[in-house]
Design an enzyme around this catalytic site. Structure first.
Site, mmCIF file in Angstrom:
data_model
loop_
_atom_site.group_PDB
_atom_site.id
_atom_site.type_symbol
_atom_site.label_atom_id
_atom_site.label_comp_id
_atom_site.label_asym_id
_atom_site.label_seq_id
_atom_site.Cartn_x
_atom_site.Cartn_y
_atom_site.Cartn_z
ATOM 1 N N ASN A 390 0.823 -1.201 0.000
ATOM 2 C CA ASN A 390 0.000 0.000 0.000
ATOM 3 C C ASN A 390 0.859 1.254 0.000
ATOM 4 O O ASN A 390 0.994 1.932 -1.018
ATOM 5 C CB ASN A 390 -0.953 -0.021 1.199
ATOM 6 N N ASP A 391 1.512 1.534 1.122
ATOM 7 C CA ASP A 391 2.289 2.772 1.204
ATOM 8 C C ASP A 391 3.426 2.810 0.186
ATOM 9 O O ASP A 391 3.794 3.880 -0.295
ATOM 10 C CB ASP A 391 2.862 2.934 2.612
#
Lengths: 464, 106
Positions: A390-391
């Site tokens: 995600n990040d």
């Protein structure tokens, strides 16, 4: 040759193996050998110590030493052997913490042993430093463990005046050391012990879960320094060499790790990163439309691609989906589709986490591409398959100056023709930041458990 | 300050440089095994723990030393085993699995 000289010689051999081991650990081919070499060196040092004479006598309490060692082995081996791969960072944290605790205890015990003889000021200073650093490492690692094991929130814990309070605690430690040295009030040693314990906790609380690996590396380095301090007190070259090696290389390693996240070490330690939910990604964000699809849609899309980039993240480890993922890659390759894995250096909970995980699933090493290479290859990829990351694919790191991850190098998943984003829910990632990539028109979201979804995609690919 | 202290300080200084030089060129994928391996190496505090327990005169020293040996053993043994487990997964498997699959497929 006297017995003492022989033992010192064996210690020298042992210290040499530690240096060789660290050198070996820096190369993929020799890493495992390096670790083995260090273990042998450690064994030599421990066995030699049983024959050492201290204060002109053989070691007392040999039976007690053996019992304590047996207890340690009985706890450590099963723990280290059978804990799941995903829990590795916690394990490193806890084994580091106990090392710090041991260094602190050694310093204290030696001090209790010699204090009636009124040791020189510098000896007392070595003891106090050993206690301070070792105990900070102990309690700090315990909190790091609790954060990673989710016994407490992984988010930064902040309160008003936190930096000031931490600063005061640190300064109080230094003042206390000066007072003890000047006044010879050795009972204050116990106060220093308590203060160090609190300092370790206070220091770690504001550090967010995603940054904990960097922190563990720093605490690892601290333990090394505490060991070196104990080495000064005990007059042991072996402890000084081993402790300093770990201390010095650990600090460099910590800097390398924070650099891999595009941040400075002080930013990692003091910015309470991830505690603020970004304004730009505020409340309205949830209402924005996203495109979601079924695993079957994904299977079809993948089957008609010619180059597929797989971007794994922590979610892959949590779902234990690495084997299914490799299966999918093999299915695609059987259809003549080129597959590679784009590995972000800090994907997962520690650098190299993804490499370890994929290696476990027998993914060929050559298919793993590091950040820069992956990004240039992504331009020609038809599909970027994001599994549990995600990040590390969040474009906010590139364009949103207000984002806390601004400046972190990311994998540019959006360069690919299409993005398939496997996701458990719309919840933001570990750093707690909204991900613009989810709303990109190129992106199709596939909700569900990664392992489950991948199994369905494999079936769909086989069928098409 | 005795000669011994100077000698220890010399060892300290030289080792700092060795420690920095030795890991200057480590690929990022090996950062974690390296951290874990050096974690095991500072478990050498076990030697210190053995020495303090082995020269303990009072009950307090014995209790503290005993705890120190337990904790240090955890550090050494746990550290090496975890590192080995990580590195086990890095062992070279040059294309063997995929080659096998190709045969099955064809």
């Amino acid at each position: 040759m006297s017995r003492g000289t022989l033992i010192d010689l064996l210690y020298l051999v042992s210290a040499t193996t530690f240096i060789l081991a660290l050198k070996g650990l820096g190369s993929p081919k020799r890493a495992r050998l390096g670790n083995g070499v260090a273990a042998v060196g450690m064994l030599i040092a421990v066995v030699a110590t049983f024959f050492k004479q201290v204060d002109g006598h053989n070691l007392y309490h040999v039976a007690l030493i053996l019992v304590a060692m047996a207890i340690g082995v009985v706890i450590a081996v099963p723990t280290a052997r059978y804990v799941r791969m995903t829990a590795m960072p916690q394990l490193v944290a806890i084994f580091n913490g106990v090392g710090g605790g041991a260094a602190s205890l050694v310093s204290i015990t030696e001090f209790v042993h010699i204090h009636s003889t009124h040791p020189a000021t510098y000896v007392t200073l070595e003891v106090l430093l050993g206690v301070l650093i070792g105990t900070v490492s102990f309690s700090g690692s315990a909190i790091a463990y609790a954060k990673l094991q989710e016994l407490m929130t992984g988010r930064p814990v902040t309160y008003p005046g936190q930096q000031v309070i931490n600063g005061v605690l640190g300064a109080a430690g230094v003042v206390l050391i000066v007072i003890i040295l000047a006044s010879g009030q050795t009972a204050l040693l116990w106060v220093l012990l308590a203060l160090s314990f609190v300092l370790g906790i206070a220091f770690v609380l504001p550090i967010g879960g995603a940054d904990v690996p960097v922190l563990i590396s720093l605490l690892n380095s601290f333990t090394g320094l505490a060991v070196a301090a104990s080495g000064f007190t005990l007059g042991s070259n072996l402890l000084i060499v081993a402790g300093t090696l770990v201390g010095a290389s650990g600090i460099l390693l910590t800097r390398l790790m924070s650099k891999a996240m595009g941040r400075s070490l002080s930013n990692v330690l003091f910015s309470a990163f991830g505690s603020v939910v970004t304004a730009s990604a505020g409340s309205g964000a949830d209402a924005r439309p996203v495109r979601s699809g079924s695993p079957e849609d994904a299977g079809v899309l993948l089957s008609f691609a010619s180059r597929v980039a797989i971007i794994p993240g922590y979610g892959l480890a949590v779902a234990q989906a690495q084997h299914v993922l490799r299966e999918l890659a093999e299915e695609l390759e059987a259809k003549g589709i080129e597959v590679f894995y784009a590995i972000h250096p800090v994907a997962g909970r520690m650098p190299g986490h993804m490499n370890v995980l994929l290696a476990e699933a027998n993914v060929p090493y050559e298919q793993l591409k590091e950040l820069d290479e992956a990004n240039s290859e992504l331009q020609t990829a038809d599909v970027a398959l994001v599994v549990g990351a995600n990040d590390t694919v969040n474009p906010a790191a590139k364009d949103d100056k207000s984002s806390p991850i601004f400046g972190m190098p990311i994998i540019n998943a959006d360069l690919a023709e299409n993005v398939l984003f496997l996701k458990r829910s719309m919840r933001p990632g570990f750093a707690g930041i909204e991900n613009e990539l989810l709303y990109n028109p190129k992106t199709t979201l596939i909700f569900g458990d990664a392992k489950d979804t991948l199994t369905k995609i494999v079936a769909a690919v086989k069928a098409s | 300050m005795g000669n011994a202290l100077l000698q220890y300080a010399t060892v300290l200084m030289l080792t700092i440089f060795v420690g920095i030089e030795i890991i200057a060129k480590v690929p990022s994928i090996l950062h974690t095994p390296l951290m874990s391996g050096s974690n095991a190496i500072h478990g050498v505090i076990l030697v210190g723990a053995m020495l303090v327990l082995g020269s303990a005169d009072t009950t307090l020293e014995m209790v503290l030393g005993f705890l120190a040996v337990i904790l240090a053993t955890l550090n050494v043994v746990g550290g090496f085993v975890v590192t080995d487990r990580m590195l086990e997964m890095f062992k070279a498997k040059p294309k063997a699995p995929s080659a096998k699959n190709d045969e099955v497929a064809s």
